[in-house]
Structure formats: structure tokens, C-alpha cells
Design a protein around this motif. Structure first.
Motif, mmCIF file in Angstrom:
data_model
loop_
_atom_site.group_PDB
_atom_site.id
_atom_site.type_symbol
_atom_site.label_atom_id
_atom_site.label_comp_id
_atom_site.label_asym_id
_atom_site.label_seq_id
_atom_site.Cartn_x
_atom_site.Cartn_y
_atom_site.Cartn_z
ATOM 1 N N ALA A 174 0.778 -0.789 0.319
ATOM 2 C CA ALA A 174 0.522 0.395 0.416
ATOM 3 C C ALA A 174 0.962 1.214 -0.100
ATOM 4 O O ALA A 174 2.067 1.654 0.825
ATOM 5 N N LYS A 175 0.695 2.221 -0.304
ATOM 6 C CA LYS A 175 1.390 3.436 -0.927
ATOM 7 C C LYS A 175 -0.018 4.497 -0.024
ATOM 8 O O LYS A 175 -0.694 3.775 -1.084
ATOM 9 N N LEU A 176 0.491 5.585 0.204
ATOM 10 C CA LEU A 176 -0.203 7.075 0.350
ATOM 11 C C LEU A 176 0.380 7.668 0.234
ATOM 12 O O LEU A 176 1.657 8.468 0.527
ATOM 13 N N TRP A 177 -0.072 9.197 -0.459
ATOM 14 C CA TRP A 177 0.415 10.575 -1.167
ATOM 15 C C TRP A 177 -0.501 11.258 -0.913
ATOM 16 O O TRP A 177 -1.863 11.183 -0.520
ATOM 17 N N ILE A 178 0.255 12.630 -0.139
ATOM 18 C CA ILE A 178 -0.775 14.112 -0.031
ATOM 19 C C ILE A 178 -0.100 15.207 -0.881
ATOM 20 O O ILE A 178 0.994 15.360 -0.035
ATOM 21 N N ASP A 179 -1.111 15.727 -0.963
ATOM 22 C CA ASP A 179 -0.418 16.709 -1.917
ATOM 23 C C ASP A 179 0.063 16.108 -3.192
ATOM 24 O O ASP A 179 1.498 17.385 -2.582
#
Length: 240
Positions: A174-179
Motif C-alpha cells: 500500500a502507498k499513500l500520497w498527500i498533496d
């Protein structure tokens, strides 16, 4: 004149091809400009409603008002054949968080869930806990796990920000990007990572994606109420 027509024709065909490619990548969208939430199901005692007071685009977004504890969650869930057919997918949305949960209160805002190849139910989540920092969380039933992977990134508050995530059930990643900034990758390292129980040998076994849930829940009491907005949800086979 003929040459100019050929150039125009070329770019017209190129535009169509690129458009078709993009459209085939996107599998679901919702900008919440409709009068109902027919494609979503609601859960929890919290409030979920279309709201014209805030929006990232268009005239309205969807607002979630959650309370203390799991019972008072404010969630919407998507369950359809598109979700179950995906072995991996990217998601994106815009969020506005009035105030995140206080230190020590564990929250979830994104969750994919279903049955694993091993027969138990699992949930892969993004939310947070300590000092409002983003955290990946994994839980199962009937076997017990409740695993965590903390980050140092604090969730933005009082402004619209973009959220992009990636779930891959084949690689259990899983990966997460913010802005646009990558703030978490599950398989990148083992820093500040563990499980409260060991029924799955510390493994994060991803499920068949049967349900995607968005919104907010505080699992503990004592943190007060939350109010957030979500807009422009997109699910795609490739990162947009």
C-alpha cells in the motif's frame, strides 16, 4: 492548406486516442454533484450528507460528522463488480479536515476490505493516531492481528488537500500520497511497524477487494466529534 488539414487531423486523432486511454484507466468517479448517494451505502450513527457549504470543485461535496467510538462512525462504502475485479487500484480524492483526532485516538479515513485467500476477513486502512500523524493499519477476523505502520507526516487541517492511495493484493503493498508527496509505503521499511497479536505471523495479507470505505471513525472515546469533507473521488487502474 492540405498540409494544415493533415496536421489538424493528426492532433484530433491523437487527442481521441489519449482520451480513450485515460478513460479506460479510470474505473469510477464521483464529484458529489448529484442529489443522492445512490452508489454508496452509509454506516454508523454519525451524519453523512451532501453539503453546499464547502467544495473542492463544483457546488457541493460530501460532509461527514462522526462522534466518539466506533458506533458513532460516519462512513460511506462502495461495493460493486468493478471493485471485486481489481487486483490492484489507485484511489484519489480531496479532503478538508476541520480538526483531526487528538493524540492517542486512532482514526481511519480509507479502508479496503474483504476475504483473504486464507479464508479470513481483513481490512487495510489509512488513518492516524499519534500527534495526528498518518498511519497504515491492518486488522482481521476471526484471527487477531491489529497491525500498525506509523509515519512522521501529520494530516493537514483547515484546508483542501489531495489524497492518493494504492492497494495491491498480489504484492500486499500500500502507498499513500498527500498533496503529491509520498508519505507512506508499506513494503518500504519496517520502522515503527508491528502487530498487537500474531495470529498471521506479522503478515499483512490483503483481501479480495469487496468493499471500499471512506469517511471517518475514532475507535476510542474521549476525543470529541470530527467534521470532514470529501470531494472528487476517482478510482483508477493506473496512477493519474
Amino acid at each position: 492548406m492540405l498540409q494544415n488539414k493533415r496536421v489538424i487531423y493528426f492532433f484530433l486523432i491523437l487527442s481521441i486516442l489519449l482520451s480513450n486511454c485515460t478513460n479506460s484507466t479510470i474505473v469510477f468517479t464521483d464529484d458529489f454533484e448529484n442529489e443522492s448517494l445512490d452508489e454508496w451505502s452509509k454506516s454508523g450513527a454519525g451524519k453523512v450528507y451532501l453539503d453546499a457549504s464547502k467544495s473542492h470543485s463544483g457546488k457541493q461535496s460530501i460532509c461527514f460528522e462522526s462522534g466518539e467510538g466506533f458506533k458513532n462512525r460516519a462512513f460511506i462504502a462502495l461495493e460493486n463488480k468493478t471493485i471485486t475485479s481489481l487486483e490492484r487500484f489507485y484511489g484519489s480524492m480531496y479532503m478538508f479536515v476541520e480538526e483531526a483526532s487528538p493524540d492517542g485516538v486512532h482514526w481511519t479515513m480509507i479502508q479496503a476490505s474483504g476475504t483473504t485467500p486464507n479464508g479470513f476477513h481483513s481490512e487495510i486502512r489509512y488513518g492516524g493516531q499519534h500527534q495526528k500523524r498518518i498511519m497504515a493499519n491492518y486488522d482481521t477476523n476471526p484471527i487477531k492481528t491489529d497491525c500498525w505502520h506509523h509515519t512522521q507526516f501529520k494530516i493537514p487541517e483547515k484546508k483542501w488537500f489531495s489524497v492518493q492511495w494504492f492497494f495491491d493484493r498480489k504484492s500486499n503493498n500500500a502507498k499513500l500520497w498527500i498533496d503529491g508527496k509520498l508519505v507512506h509505503e508499506l513494503n518500504a521499511n519496517d520502522v515503527d511497524k508491528g502487530c498487537l497479536a500474531n495470529d498471521n505471523n506479522q503478515n499483512w495479507t490483503f483481501p479480495l477487494f469487496e468493499q471500499l470505505t471512506l469517511g471517518w471513525v475514532d475507535y476510542q472515546k474521549g476525543g470529541g466529534s470530527r467534521k470532514i469533507w470529501i470531494d472528487d473521488v476517482i478510482l483508477s487502474k493506473e496512477k493519474l
